[in-house]
Write an enzyme that holds these catalytic residues in place. Structure first.
Site, short mmCIF file in Angstrom:
data_model
loop_
_atom_site.label_atom_id
_atom_site.label_comp_id
_atom_site.label_asym_id
_atom_site.label_seq_id
_atom_site.Cartn_x
_atom_site.Cartn_y
_atom_site.Cartn_z
N HIS A 1 -2.82 -0.41 -0.52
CA HIS A 1 -1.63 0.41 -0.33
C HIS A 1 -0.48 -0.46 0.15
O HIS A 1 -0.68 -1.61 0.54
CB HIS A 1 -1.91 1.56 0.66
CG HIS A 1 -2.24 1.11 2.05
ND1 HIS A 1 -3.51 1.13 2.58
CD2 HIS A 1 -1.44 0.62 3.05
CE1 HIS A 1 -3.49 0.68 3.82
NE2 HIS A 1 -2.24 0.35 4.13
P1 TYD Z 1 -6.44 3.66 5.65
O1 TYD Z 1 -5.12 3.27 6.21
O2 TYD Z 1 -6.46 4.22 4.25
O3 TYD Z 1 -7.47 2.45 5.76
P2 TYD Z 1 -7.51 1.08 4.94
O4 TYD Z 1 -6.17 0.84 4.38
O5 TYD Z 1 -7.91 0.06 5.96
O6 TYD Z 1 -8.56 1.21 3.90
O7 TYD Z 1 -7.09 4.72 6.64
C1 TYD Z 1 -8.41 5.22 6.45
C2 TYD Z 1 -8.46 6.62 7.03
O8 TYD Z 1 -8.21 6.61 8.43
C3 TYD Z 1 -7.44 7.57 6.39
O9 TYD Z 1 -8.08 8.80 6.10
C4 TYD Z 1 -6.43 7.79 7.45
C5 TYD Z 1 -7.13 7.48 8.76
N1 TYD Z 1 -6.23 6.81 9.72
C6 TYD Z 1 -5.77 7.50 10.82
O10 TYD Z 1 -6.09 8.68 11.03
N2 TYD Z 1 -4.95 6.87 11.70
C7 TYD Z 1 -4.56 5.58 11.52
O11 TYD Z 1 -3.82 5.02 12.35
C8 TYD Z 1 -5.03 4.87 10.35
C9 TYD Z 1 -4.64 3.44 10.09
C10 TYD Z 1 -5.87 5.53 9.49
#
Ligand code: TYD
Length: 138
Positions: A49
């Site tokens: 992302h």
């Molecule tokens: P995501 O940012 O998609 O993780 P990555 O990019 O590392 O794969 O986040 C994974 C999940 O965690 C998503 O459902 C949202 C949740 N999340 C939160 O609730 N708070 C946060 O601060 C972050 C970073 C993620």
């Protein structure tokens, strides 16, 4: 690409090591959120992302991880494996994290609270957004 690697000072004494980071100083924004990623299974790749506004600093405080940062014009792979090294990633940069060592703990300092609407999660949407908002405003 607004990204760079910083080395932080380690305070070492006979009791061990300490690294201190302050917002609006070594960390170039006011820190509003901290999260950490650990226990990532072998072969897992995550991230995929970009953010419209969010700024982050990634520090692998234990173990190692590779970070792919890219824009439509350039890309780079950064290995984070030192607890006193931070990778700043500004807005509008696509990122993927992979090759987490079993013991990796990736600490992330962020400039804003979690907001799903700040994410761009599809690469096609990222390319369109980049052309319109980033290149279009230059
Ligand atoms: P995501 O940012 O998609 O993780 P990555 O990019 O590392 O794969 O986040 C994974 C999940 O965690 C998503 O459902 C949202 C949740 N999340 C939160 O609730 N708070 C946060 O601060 C972050 C970073 C993620």
């Amino acid at each position: 690409m607004k990204k760079n690697i910083s080395k932080y000072n380690i305070h070492t004494d006979k009791w061990g090591n300490l690294v201190a980071l302050e917002g609006n100083d070594l960390i170039p924004f006011h820190i509003r959120r901290v999260y950490y990623i650990y226990g990532v299974q072998k072969g897992v790749r995550r991230g995929f992302h970009s953010h419209k506004k969010l700024e982050q600093v990634l520090i692998c405080v234990h173990g190692s991880v590779k970070i792919l940062v890219k824009t439509p014009d350039e890309e780079e792979i950064v290995t984070l494996n030192k607890p006193n090294e931070g990778l700043y990633i500004g807005p509008n940069i696509w990122r993927e994290m992979y090759d987490f060592s079993e013991d990796a703990v990736l600490l992330v300092l962020a400039s804003a609270h979690y907001k799903e609407s700040d994410y761009i999660r599809k690469y096609d949407d990222y390319l369109k957004y980049y052309e319109k908002k980033v290149r279009g405003s230059k």
